[in-house]
Write a protein that holds these residues in place. Structure first.
Motif, PDB file in Angstrom:
ATOM      1  N   SER A  28       0.847  -1.137  -0.038  1.00  0.00           N
ATOM      2  CA  SER A  28      -0.099  -0.114   0.111  1.00  0.00           C
ATOM      3  C   SER A  28       0.949   1.319  -0.249  1.00  0.00           C
ATOM      4  O   SER A  28       0.303   2.364   0.117  1.00  0.00           O
ATOM      5  N   VAL A  73      -6.693   4.288  -3.048  1.00  0.00           N
ATOM      6  CA  VAL A  73      -7.704   3.771  -2.101  1.00  0.00           C
ATOM      7  C   VAL A  73      -8.898   4.209  -2.439  1.00  0.00           C
ATOM      8  O   VAL A  73      -9.174   5.477  -2.004  1.00  0.00           O
ATOM      9  N   ALA A  90      -8.691  -0.907  -3.116  1.00  0.00           N
ATOM     10  CA  ALA A  90      -7.155  -0.507  -3.144  1.00  0.00           C
ATOM     11  C   ALA A  90      -6.596  -1.001  -4.226  1.00  0.00           C
ATOM     12  O   ALA A  90      -6.510  -2.230  -4.598  1.00  0.00           O
TER      13      ALA A  90
END
Ligand code: DQQ
Length: 535
Positions: free
Chosen positions: A360, A365, A524
């Motif tokens: 991430s 997202v 995401a």
């Protein structure tokens, strides 16, 4: 301490090294997007400014060209500062920009440079015609606060441009200059607009379509509604109003009589000296803004670079007509790789969950939240009506609330000692009407000590009575660029984790309120790295 090279951004605009600030003269020309920007070729601090130049087919993949404008004539020998592009009737792109003409004092003069060869889609060479300068400070004007010409617009036989200024020490002004031939310019007696706010840097003025229409308008197209944006030197934020423009008197009136002091911002975070342009290829107005570092100057020097541009945003008038909506240009979605999704997951008071299955630290997202009830919303103290930032400073992500704080912890370490919180908190005013606050809280973003970690916040003018609200965050190593409620409120933060770096960065959804929150949908994506100026 040395900052990890992994904190250098992956998909936000950056040259390979050195300092950058304001976006300059963005335009679309013969199939290419052009971005010029204030650049120090010699270091990672402001100075030696020239106009660097990059081109792109899609606003996301960038190719660096040779610098476009450098000091070379008496009226810009000590600096080529910010300015804007206008395409002349014969098709030649022109840049209006501010020059500094003497050492040791920032005496400011407006100049023009023209594309040398209009059949070159890359616009590699720029010439400064002999009729420079085109505007100089007049007696009585503050010559060191007179800069940043806008894109010019043409109505009824006259071109107009704005130049930002300061009058009587505290009045920000947008001076109007008029010209018939784009060579000889004369200042109008009255400014387009002014307010007691301090210096107006980088004004931007453009027409917008009627409320809710997402298409943009070409700058010379007359419209019922206009937007005036100014960058306030004093606060370092970009403020705008929506209003009407009278092209006979060249005066602008904000719809909200108190608009200049109510302080709507493009972005409530680190976003400054922004500028829009009309993109005829996709009939949209696109906004570029500079995001400075929040890192210390010694760190910037050690990294060898400082400053990025935000992801370009499409910008249009909200259905309410009272504010703008901004959304990352759709082209950024081409960088999306493997998606991870979560649906219909309830987060109980005090709970959180990790979104796993992706890296991430460089991601996009999107979340839709549903609040189960607004009953427990805290009472809203109207003393904070104009001070979202202060309210969020007091009620940060770790301060329990009734409805919220709920949202994302991004760039979080596994032990949660480091995390940047992007969240909503819902209050209720004296009439029982919900008031939505959006915050970006970096106070726990890093264990590194000498960082600037301002809490950023804005109110979100959205109807949350149905319980629904969305959030999107573009996470990019040291950037968290967030869009609340479909782009009604935007906050860009720079953060510099010491542990939550690269593969050690985690993503969570949290709820620190007393009310259940449902994640109706979350997706995401890892983000690929685009071409970025050869870096
Ligand atoms: N940056 C430029 C000025 C402008 C300021 C100088 C805003 O033209 O007013 O680099 O960041």
């Amino acid at each position: 301490s040395i900052v990890s090279p992994l904190l250098r951004t992956g998909y936000h605009f950056q040259p390979p090294m050195n300092w950058i600030n304001d976006p300059n003269g963005p335009l679309y020309y013969m199939g290419w997007y052009h971005l010029f920007y204030q650049y120090n070729p010699k270091g990672a601090v402001w100075g030696n400014i020239i106009w660097a130049h990059s081109v792109s087919r899609d606003l996301i993949n960038w190719i660096a060209l040779e610098p476009a404008i450098k000091p070379s004539i008496p009226t810009d020998m000590y600096g080529v500062w910010s300015g804007s592009a206008t395409i002349l009737p014969d098709g030649t792109p022109a840049m209006l920009y501010t020059g500094i003409d003497r050492p040791n004092i920032n005496y400011q003069i407006q100049n023009i440079a023209l594309a040398k060869n209009k059949s070159d889609p890359l616009l590699r060479e720029w010439v400064k015609p002999g009729y420079n300068p085109i505007a100089v400070p007049e007696p009585g004007m503050n010559a060191t606060q007179f800069r940043d010409p806008t894109t010019a617009w043409y109505i009824d036989g006259h071109w107009r441009m704005l130049v930002g200024g300061l009058k009587d020490g505290r009045r920000g002004v947008a001076h109007v200059y008029r010209s018939r031939d784009f060579k000889t310019w004369k200042r109008a007696k009255h400014p387009l607009h002014s307010a007691l706010t301090g210096m107006w840097e980088c004004p931007d003025f453009f027409p917008v379509h009627e409320a809710g229409v997402q298409n943009g308008l070409e700058t010379s197209q007359f419209a019922a509604k206009y937007v005036l944006k100014n960058s306030l030197d004093l606060t370092r934020y970009d403020y705008y109003t929506v209003g009407t423009y009278n092209n006979k008197t060249d005066r602008y009136v904000p719809d909200d009589a108190n608009g200049d002091y109510r302080r709507l911002q493009y972005d409530y975070g680190n976003f400054y000296a922004s500028k829009t342009f009309y993109d005829p290829a996709k009939q949209r107005r696109v906004l570029f803004g500079w995001a400075n570092e929040s890192d210390s100057v010694p760190h910037d020097k050690a990294k060898g670079w400082a400053g990025i541009q935000a992801i370009p945003r499409k910008i249009w008038l909200d259905p309410s007509g009272k504010q703008l909506v901004q959304w990352p240009v759709e082209e950024v979605e081409k960088l999306r790789a493997k998606p991870v999704s979560v649906a219909n997951k309830v987060v109980k008071p005090g709970q959180n969950f990790e979104v796993t299955g992706l890296q991430s630290y460089q991601s996009d997202v999107e979340v839709s939240f549903e609040v189960s009830s607004l009953e427990k919303a805290e009472p809203f103290d109207p003393a904070f009506s104009n001070d979202a930032q202060k309210l969020c400073g007091m009620k940060g992500a770790d301060v329990k609330g009734g409805v919220g704080p709920f949202g994302l912890w991004v760039l979080a370490s596994a032990n949660l000692a480091e995390k940047t919180a992007v969240f909503f908190r819902v209050f209720k005013d004296g009439y029982g009407k919900p008031v939505v606050l959006m915050c970006s809280d970096p106070t726990k973003s890093s264990l590194t000590s000498d960082l600037y970690k301002p809490t950023f916040a804005g109110f979100v003018e959205t109807d949350i009575s149905s319980g629904k609200i969305s959030l999107r965050s573009l996470i990019d190593r040291s950037v968290v660029e967030s869009f609340g409620a479909g782009g009604k409120t935007c906050i860009l933060s720079r953060v510099y984790p010491s542990m939550a770096i690269g593969q050690n960065a985690h993503l969570y959804v949290f709820n620190n309120g007393e009310t259940d929150i449902k994640v109706s949908h979350l997706t995401a994506w890892e983000m690929k790295k685009p071409l970025m100026n050869g870096a």
